[in-house]
Scaffold this motif. Structure first.
Motif, PDB file in Angstrom:
ATOM      1  N   GLY A  32      16.553  24.760  68.473  1.00  0.00           N
ATOM      2  CA  GLY A  32      16.989  24.373  67.938  1.00  0.00           C
ATOM      3  C   GLY A  32      17.682  24.079  68.678  1.00  0.00           C
ATOM      4  O   GLY A  32      19.440  24.288  67.887  1.00  0.00           O
ATOM      5  N   GLY A  33      17.964  23.517  68.802  1.00  0.00           N
ATOM      6  CA  GLY A  33      18.952  22.287  70.589  1.00  0.00           C
ATOM      7  C   GLY A  33      19.382  21.162  69.208  1.00  0.00           C
ATOM      8  O   GLY A  33      18.715  21.205  68.266  1.00  0.00           O
ATOM      9  N   GLU A  34      20.735  20.668  69.426  1.00  0.00           N
ATOM     10  CA  GLU A  34      20.925  19.839  68.661  1.00  0.00           C
ATOM     11  C   GLU A  34      21.579  18.465  69.563  1.00  0.00           C
ATOM     12  O   GLU A  34      21.780  18.344  70.657  1.00  0.00           O
ATOM     13  CB  GLU A  34      22.380  20.021  67.288  1.00  0.00           C
ATOM     14  N   GLY A  35      21.540  17.234  68.673  1.00  0.00           N
ATOM     15  CA  GLY A  35      22.113  15.917  68.545  1.00  0.00           C
ATOM     16  C   GLY A  35      21.029  15.578  70.109  1.00  0.00           C
ATOM     17  O   GLY A  35      20.064  15.407  70.130  1.00  0.00           O
ATOM     18  N   VAL A  36      21.633  14.767  71.478  1.00  0.00           N
ATOM     19  CA  VAL A  36      20.293  14.238  72.065  1.00  0.00           C
ATOM     20  C   VAL A  36      19.907  14.718  72.885  1.00  0.00           C
ATOM     21  O   VAL A  36      19.091  14.838  72.828  1.00  0.00           O
ATOM     22  CB  VAL A  36      21.461  13.138  72.834  1.00  0.00           C
TER      23      VAL A  36
ATOM     24  N   PRO B 196      14.919  29.657  75.045  1.00  0.00           N
ATOM     25  CA  PRO B 196      16.474  30.306  74.295  1.00  0.00           C
ATOM     26  C   PRO B 196      16.222  30.729  73.479  1.00  0.00           C
ATOM     27  O   PRO B 196      16.785  31.048  72.511  1.00  0.00           O
ATOM     28  CB  PRO B 196      17.267  30.027  74.562  1.00  0.00           C
ATOM     29  N   TYR B 197      15.011  29.899  72.865  1.00  0.00           N
ATOM     30  CA  TYR B 197      14.760  29.980  71.208  1.00  0.00           C
ATOM     31  C   TYR B 197      13.017  31.094  70.672  1.00  0.00           C
ATOM     32  O   TYR B 197      12.746  31.140  69.582  1.00  0.00           O
ATOM     33  CB  TYR B 197      14.397  28.552  70.707  1.00  0.00           C
ATOM     34  N   TYR B 198      12.796  31.604  72.216  1.00  0.00           N
ATOM     35  CA  TYR B 198      11.892  32.165  71.214  1.00  0.00           C
ATOM     36  C   TYR B 198      12.462  33.830  70.339  1.00  0.00           C
ATOM     37  O   TYR B 198      13.612  34.391  71.120  1.00  0.00           O
ATOM     38  CB  TYR B 198      10.838  33.020  73.082  1.00  0.00           C
TER      39      TYR B 198
ATOM     40  N   TYR C 281      14.077  16.447  73.997  1.00  0.00           N
ATOM     41  CA  TYR C 281      13.171  17.395  73.683  1.00  0.00           C
ATOM     42  C   TYR C 281      11.976  16.894  73.034  1.00  0.00           C
ATOM     43  O   TYR C 281      11.172  17.154  73.941  1.00  0.00           O
ATOM     44  CB  TYR C 281      14.038  18.864  72.611  1.00  0.00           C
ATOM     45  N   TYR C 282      12.322  16.330  71.885  1.00  0.00           N
ATOM     46  CA  TYR C 282      11.295  16.013  71.086  1.00  0.00           C
ATOM     47  C   TYR C 282      10.411  14.643  71.089  1.00  0.00           C
ATOM     48  O   TYR C 282       8.853  14.892  71.680  1.00  0.00           O
ATOM     49  CB  TYR C 282      11.111  15.805  69.636  1.00  0.00           C
TER      50      TYR C 282
END
Length: 182
Positions: free
Chosen positions: A110-114, A179-181, A119-120
């Motif tokens: 669920g993270g955004e931006g840089v 945090p997204y689990y 992460y990917y």
């Protein structure tokens, strides 16, 4: 004469190395797509497993580092024991990882931006190198057990950093997605 005997011993293992290097990633990919709950099985999601297998990755990284320190200090017996333990930890990780994904829905990051791109990048390199590392670990191990120490040392210089990267990035991926689990 001894070198030739070592090479012959190694050749006996090569078919297993090739087979396992193909079978393991294919089996993991196939099982990753199987969700027992969606198939109608009454199983609880094994949500307890991600922190456990992330811890196993962290422990694997520590064991690998200590194993290198052991061999640099000429403690071959300890080095050998630690590497066997690291292999066992990696197998345990794999079993738990597959079990989790067979009983639970995949978690979306669920993270955004840089941070999302970071992460990917970590995730993709972790996955790709976790496939690549299989034959490297097996070849390195076989060269050690067949007492082909010079060739073992040569490939271990490649295997160690790759395996360490996979172990460490496994922990990073866990902390970034945890945090997204659900």
């Amino acid at each position: 004469m001894i070198i030739e005997a070592n090479k012959e011993k190694e050749k006996k293992y090569n078919k297993w190395i090739v087979a396992l290097s193909i079978i393991i990633p294919v089996a993991v990919a196939a099982l990753f797509g199987v969700n027992l709950r969606k198939l109608g099985f009454d199983v609880e999601p094994l949500t307890i497993l991600p922190p456990i297998y992330a811890s196993i990755n962290g422990l694997t990284a520590l064991v690998l580092i200590v194993s290198v320190i052991a061999i640099k200090r000429k403690n071959r017996k300890l080095h050998e024991s630690l590497i066997k333990f690291a292999i066992t930890l990696s197998v345990a990780f794999l079993v738990m990882y597959v079990a989790y994904h067979m009983t639970s829905d995949s978690t979306k990051y669920g993270g955004e931006g840089v941070v999302k791109y970071f992460y990917y990048f970590i995730l993709i390199t972790h996955i790709l190198l976790s496939i690549v590392i299989i034959p490297f670990v097996l070849i390195t191990y076989v060269r050690a057990i067949t007492n082909n120490i010079e060739r073992h040392k040569k490939i271990a210089k490649i295997t160690f950093p790759l395996w360490l990267y996979v172990a460490i990035t496994g922990v990073i991926v866990y902390f970034m997605i945890s945090p997204y689990y659900v």
